[in-house]
Design an enzyme around this catalytic site. Structure first.
Site: not given
Ligand code: TYD
Length: 133
Positions: A49
């Site tokens: 992303h």
């Molecule tokens: P995700 O964006 O999929 O992680 P990555 O960037 O590592 O692929 O996030 C995983 C889960 O964590 C998703 O349900 C959103 C949550 N999340 C939070 O609640 N707070 C945060 O600060 C972050 C980064 C993710």
């Protein structure tokens, strides 16, 4: 694309090592949130992303991982394996993290609180966003 890494102050002595990181000094923004990723299973990938307004600095505080940065025109691969080195991942940069070592802990310092609306999670949506700006 310019890749910005940040060498954090490292204080090593016979007792071990200490790394200090200060907002607006070592990090080019006020740190409103930190999160960390660990226990990534072999072959699993994270990220995929970009953000509309969020700036981040990544540091692999244990183990190693690879980070692919993409500004919509150019891709660069960086290996993070030093607990005293940060990688700047500013807004509008698509990023993918993979090849985590089993012991990897990836710490992220972020300029704002979590906000799902700030994410560009679709690559074509990202390209439209960066090319239109
Ligand atoms: P995700 O964006 O999929 O992680 P990555 O960037 O590592 O692929 O996030 C995983 C889960 O964590 C998703 O349900 C959103 C949550 N999340 C939070 O609640 N707070 C945060 O600060 C972050 C980064 C993710």
């Amino acid at each position: 694309m310019e890749i910005k890494t940040i060498a954090f102050p490292l204080h090593s002595d016979k007792r071990g090592a200490l790394v200090a990181v200060e907002q607006l000094k070592d990090i080019p923004f006020e740190i409103k949130r930190i999160y960390y990723i660990y226990a990534v299973q072999p072959g699993d990938q994270r990220g995929f992303h970009a953000h509309k307004t969020l700036d981040q600095v990544l540091v692999c505080v244990n183990g190693s991982c690879k980070v692919l940065l993409d500004d919509g025109k150019e891709k660069r691969l960086i290996i993070l394996d030093k607990p005293y080195e940060g990688l700047s991942v500013p807004r509008h940069i698509w990023h993918e993290m993979y090849d985590f070592s089993p012991d990897a802990v990836l710490l992220v310092m972020a300029s704002d609180l979590y906000c799902e609306d700030d994410y560009l999670r679709n690559y074509n949506q990202f390209l439209t966003f960066v090319n239109g700006k």
